[in-house]
Design an enzyme around this catalytic site. Structure first.
Site, PDB file in Angstrom:
ATOM      1  N   LYS A 117       0.824  -1.217   0.000  1.00 32.65           N
ATOM      2  CA  LYS A 117       0.000   0.000   0.000  1.00 32.65           C
ATOM      3  C   LYS A 117       0.856   1.264   0.000  1.00 32.65           C
ATOM      4  CE  LYS A 117      -4.399  -1.822   1.069  1.00 32.65           C
ATOM      5  NZ  LYS A 117      -5.647  -1.867   1.771  1.00 32.65           N
ATOM      6  N   LYS A 199      -3.380  -9.817  -6.702  1.00 30.93           N
ATOM      7  CA  LYS A 199      -4.646 -10.056  -5.991  1.00 30.93           C
ATOM      8  C   LYS A 199      -5.778  -9.190  -6.561  1.00 30.93           C
ATOM      9  CE  LYS A 199      -5.576  -8.035  -1.841  1.00 30.93           C
ATOM     10  NZ  LYS A 199      -6.294  -7.868  -0.584  1.00 30.93           N
ATOM     11  N   LYS A 202     -10.572  -4.360  -4.311  1.00 29.60           N
ATOM     12  CA  LYS A 202     -11.670  -3.423  -4.565  1.00 29.60           C
ATOM     13  C   LYS A 202     -11.170  -2.037  -4.949  1.00 29.60           C
ATOM     14  CE  LYS A 202     -13.022  -3.912   0.067  1.00 29.60           C
ATOM     15  NZ  LYS A 202     -11.822  -3.771   0.895  1.00 29.60           N
TER      16      LYS A 202
HETATM   17  N1  AQP Z   1      -8.494 -11.247  -3.884  1.00 26.57           N
HETATM   18  C1  AQP Z   1      -8.871 -11.788  -2.739  1.00 26.57           C
HETATM   19  N2  AQP Z   1      -8.990 -13.131  -2.625  1.00 26.57           N
HETATM   20  C2  AQP Z   1      -9.403 -13.692  -1.462  1.00 26.57           C
HETATM   21  N3  AQP Z   1      -9.721 -12.974  -0.357  1.00 26.57           N
HETATM   22  C3  AQP Z   1      -9.614 -11.645  -0.436  1.00 26.57           C
HETATM   23  N4  AQP Z   1      -9.867 -10.662   0.451  1.00 26.57           N
HETATM   24  C4  AQP Z   1      -9.619  -9.463  -0.116  1.00 26.57           C
HETATM   25  N5  AQP Z   1      -9.211  -9.639  -1.389  1.00 26.57           N
HETATM   26  C5  AQP Z   1      -9.207 -10.970  -1.612  1.00 26.57           C
HETATM   27  C6  AQP Z   1     -10.341 -10.892   1.797  1.00 26.57           C
HETATM   28  O1  AQP Z   1     -11.457 -10.040   2.007  1.00 26.57           O
HETATM   29  C7  AQP Z   1     -11.486  -9.668   3.388  1.00 26.57           C
HETATM   30  C8  AQP Z   1     -11.688  -8.205   3.525  1.00 26.57           C
HETATM   31  O2  AQP Z   1     -10.594  -7.520   3.012  1.00 26.57           O
HETATM   32  P1  AQP Z   1     -10.367  -6.016   3.432  1.00 26.57           P
HETATM   33  O3  AQP Z   1     -11.432  -5.181   2.884  1.00 26.57           O
HETATM   34  O4  AQP Z   1     -10.207  -5.919   4.889  1.00 26.57           O
HETATM   35  O5  AQP Z   1      -8.983  -5.620   2.857  1.00 26.57           O
HETATM   36  P2  AQP Z   1      -8.113  -6.149   1.706  1.00 26.57           P
HETATM   37  O6  AQP Z   1      -7.624  -7.518   2.003  1.00 26.57           O
HETATM   38  O7  AQP Z   1      -7.051  -5.110   1.508  1.00 26.57           O
HETATM   39  O8  AQP Z   1      -9.143  -6.191   0.478  1.00 26.57           O
HETATM   40  P3  AQP Z   1      -9.084  -5.409  -0.864  1.00 26.57           P
HETATM   41  O9  AQP Z   1     -10.284  -5.797  -1.639  1.00 26.57           O
HETATM   42  O10 AQP Z   1      -7.755  -5.635  -1.531  1.00 26.57           O
HETATM   43  O11 AQP Z   1      -9.242  -3.912  -0.400  1.00 26.57           O
HETATM   44  P4  AQP Z   1      -8.365  -2.657  -0.760  1.00 26.57           P
HETATM   45  O12 AQP Z   1      -8.348  -2.581  -2.259  1.00 26.57           O
HETATM   46  O13 AQP Z   1      -9.060  -1.496  -0.120  1.00 26.57           O
HETATM   47  O14 AQP Z   1      -7.014  -2.895  -0.174  1.00 26.57           O
HETATM   48  C9  AQP Z   1     -10.199 -10.156   4.021  1.00 26.57           C
HETATM   49  O15 AQP Z   1     -10.463 -11.337   4.756  1.00 26.57           O
HETATM   50  C10 AQP Z   1      -9.330 -10.463   2.848  1.00 26.57           C
HETATM   51  O16 AQP Z   1      -8.413 -11.504   3.126  1.00 26.57           O
END
Ligand code: AQP
Length: 335
Positions: A117, A199, A202
């Protein structure tokens, strides 16, 4: 709502930092409802984590309620599961500060999410991004959590939570329950459709990289059609076929078919057929969630009542752990 005493606690959450993706669903939310009978489950919308990256205030507010609606639409019964917004329970920030003082700079520096990040947001490498794991540890430890269902990307944060909790327990005696990560068999890491070694996220700016849970059927099918694969034509789960492996994983999550069954089903058929089948399975799999989501969003009063009740019970549970911690570290408490 009230938890029964004899069940272990499950805690997890999603940041309302963008429209939720298939990764969030298959890696985390979809599995949550399978735990609701056996455990006392707590699912939080972690808005305080979301502001480690700059958010538009109106969007953050809107997505917070939408994320709650997605939780319920995914099958979480608000009468069985404790649902609330992180910033509604001040004990999260209070315990996070204490844990900051028991978490080492070196430990935080090793976190992959911080490195990723920071690289993505070079203009805003703030202290919150760095101490994110202490807040996440507070989320988990406040509720005596035994299990944390997450995607594989969050495993490192569970490990640091365990280390900090063990350190604290060693100094002050048994205080925190040491949590375990809980990961699904398939879907622990869903990859970007545009760059299948990355990965699915969002916050990815490329619209075609992720399937959003509220995408229309047409959009879902179009995005899968465009998904990056390889120059081969054989649907086979194998090293070096990242794009196809990812699509097979997604198809398997929606159809419960094994990789061998999928290979057999598409034997002699091209990628075009396969991508269409994945798109249809995904769109049909998400349709009930989308319909329930629309119904819930039409009744904001109901969603708000869940948040109020959730915050009240979560505050009650959290305050017990927080006052125990304050007492142990020597904060003066009046009678
Ligand atoms: N690509 C993924 N595959 C499997 N699990 C995923 N998770 C996120 N992306 C994937 C799981 O979703 C839960 C919530 O995630 P989060 O919102 O706390 O943060 P994150 O992991 O940083 O998710 P994003 O979508 O990548 O958000 P941004 O873009 O804001 O950083 C967690 O259990 C995570 O493991």
């Amino acid at each position: 709502m009230e938890f029964s005493n004899d069940k272990k606690i499950v805690f997890s959450g999603v940041q309302p930092s963008g429209n939720l993706t298939l990764g969030n669903y298959l890696g985390a939310i979809k599995n949550w409802k399978t735990l609701q009978d056996e455990y006392n489950c707590i699912y939080c919308v972690v808005d305080m984590h979301a502001i480690t990256v700059r958010q538009d205030p109106a969007e953050l507010r809107r997505r917070t309620l939408e994320t709650l609606a997605i939780y319920i639409a995914s099958g979480l019964d608000p009468k069985e599961n404790l649902l609330f917004v992180q910033s509604h329970v001040p004990a999260h920030a209070q315990l996070a500060w204490v844990l900051d003082c028991y978490t080492m700079f070196g430990e935080l520096s090793r976190m992959t999410q911080f490195k990723d990040k920071s690289a993505k947001n070079a203009q805003n490498i703030n202290a919150g991004l760095f101490t994110y794991p202490s807040l996440m540890a507070a989320d988990i430890l406040l509720y005596k959590t035994a299990l944390v269902p997450v995607g594989v990307d969050q495993k490192q944060h569970i490990e640091i939570t365990r280390d900090v909790a063990e350190r604290f327990n060693q100094i002050y005696g048994e205080t925190f329950v040491i949590p375990e990560p809980y990961m699904p068999k398939t879907g622990t890491k869903i990859f970007s459709l545009a760059e299948p070694t990355k990965k699915m996220s969002k916050s990815d700016e490329n619209e075609n990289a992720s399937i959003k849970l509220l995408d229309t059927k047409d959009a879902i099918i179009r995005k899968f059609k465009r998904a990056v694969t390889d120059s081969d034509t054989c649907v086979k789960y194998a090293e070096g076929k990242d794009g196809i492996n990812n699509l097979m994983t997604i198809y398997s999550c929606f159809t419960s078919k094994s990789m061998e069954e999928i290979e057999k089903e598409f034997d002699g058929r091209g990628y075009g057929d396969f991508k269409l089948a994945v798109g249809e399975a995904c769109a049909d799999g998400l349709a009930p969630l989308q319909a329930e989501y629309a119904r819930l969003m039409a009744d904001k009063g109901y969603l708000e009542s869940i948040l109020k009740e959730g915050a009240s019970y979560a505050s009650y549970l959290a305050s017990k752990t927080l006052s125990k911690v304050y007492r142990k570290i020597g904060f003066y408490q009046t009678k």
